[in-house]
Design an enzyme around this catalytic site. Structure first.
Site, PDB file in Angstrom:
ATOM      1  N   TRP A 154      53.333  44.651  -7.084  1.00  0.00           N
ATOM      2  CA  TRP A 154      54.482  44.222  -7.297  1.00  0.00           C
ATOM      3  C   TRP A 154      55.712  44.566  -7.668  1.00  0.00           C
ATOM      4  CZ3 TRP A 154      54.765  47.811 -11.377  1.00  0.00           C
ATOM      5  CH2 TRP A 154      53.697  48.722 -11.217  1.00  0.00           C
ATOM      6  N   ASN A 155      55.944  46.001  -7.680  1.00  0.00           N
ATOM      7  CA  ASN A 155      56.810  46.443  -7.973  1.00  0.00           C
ATOM      8  C   ASN A 155      57.922  46.081  -6.869  1.00  0.00           C
ATOM      9  OD1 ASN A 155      55.199  47.894  -5.884  1.00  0.00           O
ATOM     10  ND2 ASN A 155      56.397  49.818  -6.292  1.00  0.00           N
ATOM     11  N   LYS A 178      49.010  38.083   1.442  1.00  0.00           N
ATOM     12  CA  LYS A 178      48.825  37.937  -0.210  1.00  0.00           C
ATOM     13  C   LYS A 178      49.801  39.055  -1.238  1.00  0.00           C
ATOM     14  CE  LYS A 178      46.043  39.886  -3.265  1.00  0.00           C
ATOM     15  NZ  LYS A 178      46.940  39.629  -4.618  1.00  0.00           N
ATOM     16  N   GLY A 231      49.405  49.343  -2.317  1.00  0.00           N
ATOM     17  CA  GLY A 231      49.791  49.284  -3.543  1.00  0.00           C
ATOM     18  C   GLY A 231      48.658  50.761  -4.466  1.00  0.00           C
ATOM     19  N   GLY A 232      48.051  50.440  -5.320  1.00  0.00           N
ATOM     20  CA  GLY A 232      47.653  51.427  -5.678  1.00  0.00           C
ATOM     21  C   GLY A 232      46.436  52.828  -5.357  1.00  0.00           C
ATOM     22  N   GLU A 253      49.642  52.105   2.272  1.00  0.00           N
ATOM     23  CA  GLU A 253      51.207  53.495   1.672  1.00  0.00           C
ATOM     24  C   GLU A 253      50.645  52.904   0.156  1.00  0.00           C
ATOM     25  OE1 GLU A 253      53.752  53.963   0.052  1.00  0.00           O
ATOM     26  OE2 GLU A 253      54.364  52.003  -0.183  1.00  0.00           O
ATOM     27  N   CYS A 287      56.382  54.139  -6.124  1.00  0.00           N
ATOM     28  CA  CYS A 287      55.844  55.051  -5.132  1.00  0.00           C
ATOM     29  C   CYS A 287      56.314  56.626  -5.484  1.00  0.00           C
ATOM     30  CB  CYS A 287      55.172  53.935  -4.272  1.00  0.00           C
ATOM     31  SG  CYS A 287      56.255  53.282  -2.450  1.00  0.00           S
TER      32      CYS A 287
HETATM   33  O1  TXE Z   1      47.799  47.562  -8.108  1.00  0.00           O
HETATM   34  P1  TXE Z   1      46.769  47.354  -6.646  1.00  0.00           P
HETATM   35  P2  TXE Z   1      47.650  47.998  -9.860  1.00  0.00           P
HETATM   36  C1  TXE Z   1      49.867  52.081  -8.182  1.00  0.00           C
HETATM   37  C2  TXE Z   1      50.641  52.468  -9.176  1.00  0.00           C
HETATM   38  C3  TXE Z   1      49.829  51.631 -10.905  1.00  0.00           C
HETATM   39  C4  TXE Z   1      48.982  51.351 -10.488  1.00  0.00           C
HETATM   40  C5  TXE Z   1      47.718  50.209 -10.493  1.00  0.00           C
HETATM   41  O2  TXE Z   1      50.650  53.562  -9.717  1.00  0.00           O
HETATM   42  O3  TXE Z   1      50.072  51.917 -11.764  1.00  0.00           O
HETATM   43  O4  TXE Z   1      48.474  51.923  -8.638  1.00  0.00           O
HETATM   44  O5  TXE Z   1      48.489  49.100  -9.799  1.00  0.00           O
HETATM   45  C6  TXE Z   1      45.926  43.899  -4.451  1.00  0.00           C
HETATM   46  N1  TXE Z   1      41.005  44.346  -1.931  1.00  0.00           N
HETATM   47  N2  TXE Z   1      50.475  51.819  -7.583  1.00  0.00           N
HETATM   48  O6  TXE Z   1      46.542  47.351 -10.069  1.00  0.00           O
HETATM   49  O7  TXE Z   1      45.690  46.906  -7.477  1.00  0.00           O
HETATM   50  C7  TXE Z   1      46.383  43.193  -5.633  1.00  0.00           C
HETATM   51  O8  TXE Z   1      45.996  41.744  -5.760  1.00  0.00           O
HETATM   52  C8  TXE Z   1      42.189  43.475  -1.625  1.00  0.00           C
HETATM   53  C9  TXE Z   1      51.431  51.784  -6.535  1.00  0.00           C
HETATM   54  O9  TXE Z   1      48.888  46.266 -10.261  1.00  0.00           O
HETATM   55  O10 TXE Z   1      46.653  48.483  -6.068  1.00  0.00           O
HETATM   56  C10 TXE Z   1      47.739  43.115  -5.143  1.00  0.00           C
HETATM   57  O11 TXE Z   1      48.140  42.515  -3.993  1.00  0.00           O
HETATM   58  N3  TXE Z   1      43.534  43.386  -1.995  1.00  0.00           N
HETATM   59  C11 TXE Z   1      52.016  50.849  -5.884  1.00  0.00           C
HETATM   60  C12 TXE Z   1      47.512  45.208  -4.291  1.00  0.00           C
HETATM   61  O12 TXE Z   1      46.607  44.617  -3.730  1.00  0.00           O
HETATM   62  C13 TXE Z   1      43.131  44.641  -3.516  1.00  0.00           C
HETATM   63  C14 TXE Z   1      52.515  49.704  -5.621  1.00  0.00           C
HETATM   64  C15 TXE Z   1      48.064  45.869  -5.721  1.00  0.00           C
HETATM   65  O13 TXE Z   1      47.752  45.720  -6.297  1.00  0.00           O
HETATM   66  C16 TXE Z   1      42.333  44.366  -4.207  1.00  0.00           C
HETATM   67  C17 TXE Z   1      51.906  49.149  -7.064  1.00  0.00           C
HETATM   68  C18 TXE Z   1      41.358  44.684  -3.356  1.00  0.00           C
HETATM   69  N4  TXE Z   1      40.099  45.254  -3.355  1.00  0.00           N
HETATM   70  C19 TXE Z   1      50.743  50.043  -7.618  1.00  0.00           C
HETATM   71  N5  TXE Z   1      42.430  45.171  -5.060  1.00  0.00           N
HETATM   72  C20 TXE Z   1      52.888  51.504  -4.557  1.00  0.00           C
HETATM   73  N6  TXE Z   1      52.218  52.277  -3.509  1.00  0.00           N
HETATM   74  O14 TXE Z   1      54.136  51.538  -4.205  1.00  0.00           O
HETATM   75  C21 TXE Z   1      44.066  44.764  -5.686  1.00  0.00           C
HETATM   76  N7  TXE Z   1      44.191  44.619  -4.641  1.00  0.00           N
END
Ligand code: TXE
Length: 495
Positions: A154-155, A178, A231-232, A253, A287
């Site tokens: 989302w960022n 997605k 993502g995370g 990433e 990130c």
């Molecule tokens: O991210 P998620 P969240 C870090 C940051 C934040 C933490 C949690 O520390 O506090 O992650 O954020 C999809 N299979 N970053 O929970 O869950 C989800 O739907 C497939 C760092 O909001 O990682 C979304 O589209 N997909 C970061 C995407 O993954 C899955 C940016 C990211 O969500 C999934 C954001 C699964 N099992 C958060 N679970 C960066 N690297 O820039 C989730 N998703």
């Protein structure tokens, strides 16, 4: 109350409702109110999107579109993004809370990924190999992988989409995107441009929903060849595990806890600005945030004073206003997560010298605002120095000398980015070599480009985005052997 704007999945060039007719409300982080709804996709929708992408990859127009033409289509798409940049920027601000000031610049820059990788599409050459066998001609070709799934957070939804989509398309793949369940609107708005660009149906599809529902179904789908995830670290690890059972290619990433290291021979004014941009830009939700500020002991107190003085001038407010410098946090769970770290910091004994709570400005009471926060007296073993907070929360850690700085810098599980502030070229090069991170910025921070590879070391991820080699993450190499011998020799021995 006005009806919410409703977005649909974009599959095979058509707008379609989710199979289960379930929807997720999308909130404006500034007002704290829902303004749109997006499909809560499930496994059936994942299958529809992947099947469309697979069909487009194996039949129809796309397999016959040559690399040069692919490049031309991508340049057209880039032009359309540029032409619609204001509209896309406004949607992102409304849905995500990013600053208009940042989004205007970001949308102006995003087309470059489509131009750069569009230009690269017809420059991926195989080789003829000087093979050591008689009467044999051997050469390589680099081919696309097939259906690639791009999962974005989302960022920075549109920027991160470009990082994945541009190389994947240039390589000749088809893609299912997605976006995050919190910020899907801008990706749906962006994909409206695909048809006008002349890209055939099914080549780019967008579906929305939760990670543990449609996200997992996409990763597990047997017709998916590659998953590119941002993502995370927790979700990324799960994606990696799920992709492993199908032996899918994966780029990840993930998180970071980047050290921004200030030496006593730096240009102090610049370093103060670099520290601020490292942690308060984008409300710390990046990130690459320079969330650990390592400051040499000899200038520590003076530096912190100047840092606080500048940080206090940060204007928090409506992200639509071009004057605003710190916007809201994008999601309610993220807001709660940041607030929880204020308690953790207190328990760990860090000293709060700025902020340390949610915003007390009554004009911002409906949004998810936290104060820009600075902790001093932080030890690198504290949780606020080890864990990714993903908010405007800075840990200041003193160090003695170069060795000590490197030791602290590398003492985390992450390795995404880092900053070094010094006027010594020798020191800049030495420290850059010793830091375990995919990016080192010297006397600058938070710079990215389509030209330069980006990606993490250690638990910050796998693979690189941007730069020439990123296209290889979406390709596979085939070796083709042609015998020119008149007779097949003894068939019972290896050749
Ligand atoms: O991210 P998620 P969240 C870090 C940051 C934040 C933490 C949690 O520390 O506090 O992650 O954020 C999809 N299979 N970053 O929970 O869950 C989800 O739907 C497939 C760092 O909001 O990682 C979304 O589209 N997909 C970061 C995407 O993954 C899955 C940016 C990211 O969500 C999934 C954001 C699964 N099992 C958060 N679970 C960066 N690297 O820039 C989730 N998703």
């Amino acid at each position: 109350m006005a009806a919410l704007k409703r977005y649909q999945h974009y599959i095979n060039g058509e707008w379609v409702d989710p199979s289960n007719d379930e929807w997720i409300e999308s909130y404006n982080p500034y007002s704290g109110k829902p303004w749109a709804e997006v499909p809560r996709g499930d496994a059936a929708d994942a299958d529809r999107a992947v099947s469309a992408a697979f069909k487009a990859y194996t039949s129809g127009d796309w397999p016959n579109v040559g690399a040069t033409e692919r490049g031309a289509l991508m340049r057209k798409l880039g032009d359309l993004i540029a032409a619609n940049s204001q509209k896309l920027a406004a949607i992102e601000v409304q849905d995500n809370g990013k600053l208009m000031a940042e989004m205007g610049a970001q949308l102006g820059y995003i087309p470059q990924w489509y131009y750069y990788f569009g230009g690269l599409a017809d420059k991926i050459e195989g080789s003829v190999l000087p093979i050591d066998k008689p009467d044999t001609f051997n050469f390589t070709v680099h081919e696309p992988l097939g259906v690639c799934v791009a999962i974005t957070p989302w960022n920075s939804p549109l920027l991160i989409t470009a990082w994945k989509l541009a190389p994947a398309l240039a390589a000749g793949n088809t893609v299912v995107i997605k976006p995050s369940e919190y910020t899907s609107a801008s990706t749906f708005e962006f994909v409206k441009l695909v048809e006008e660009a002349g890209i055939p149906p099914g080549v780019i599809n967008v579906v929305s929903g939760y990670g543990n529902e449609i996200g997992e179904a996409l990763v597990a789908h047997e017709k998916v060849a590659k998953v590119s995830f941002t993502g995370g670290t927790v979700s990324g690890t799960r994606v990696y595990e799920n992709a492993a059972s199908g032996l899918k290619k994966v780029s990840l990433e993930l998180g970071g806890k980047s050290p921004n290291i200030v030496f006593d021979d730096c240009e102090i004014d610049n370093a103060v600005k670099g520290a601020i941009s490292g942690i308060f830009a984008a409300t710390g939700q990046t990130c690459i945030a320079g969330s650990r500020l390592l400051v040499q002991e000899s200038i520590h107190d003076e530096f912190v004073d100047r840092l606080i003085t500048l940080a206090k001038t940060a204007k928090m407010g409506d992200p639509m206003s071009i004057e605003t410098q710190v916007g809201p946090v994008t999601t309610p769970p993220q807001y709660k997560k940041i607030l929880s770290y204020f308690d953790i910091a207190k328990e760990d004994g860090a000293e709060c010298v700025l902020g340390g709570s949610k915003s007390d400005d009554p004009s911002l009471e409906h949004g998810w605002f936290v104060q820009p926060t600075i902790y001093t007296g932080v030890r690198n073993s504290m949780r606020i120095a080890q864990e990714e907070i993903f908010g405007p929360v800075l840990s200041v850690i003193p160090f003695k000398d170069d060795d000590h700085a490197v030791e602290i810098a590398n003492d985390v599980v992450y390795g995404l980015a880092s900053g070094v502030w010094t006027q010594s070229i020798r020191r800049a090069l030495e420290i850059s070599k010793r830091i375990q991170a995919g990016t080192v910025w010297v006397n600058t921070y938070r710079a990215v480009s389509f030209v330069s590879p980006f990606g993490g070391f250690k638990r910050s991820g796998l693979g690189k985005e941007s730069g020439q080699h990123a296209i290889r993450e979406y390709m596979q190499t085939k070796s083709i052997w042609i015998s020119t011998a008149e007779e097949v020799p003894n068939p019972f021995i290896i050749r």
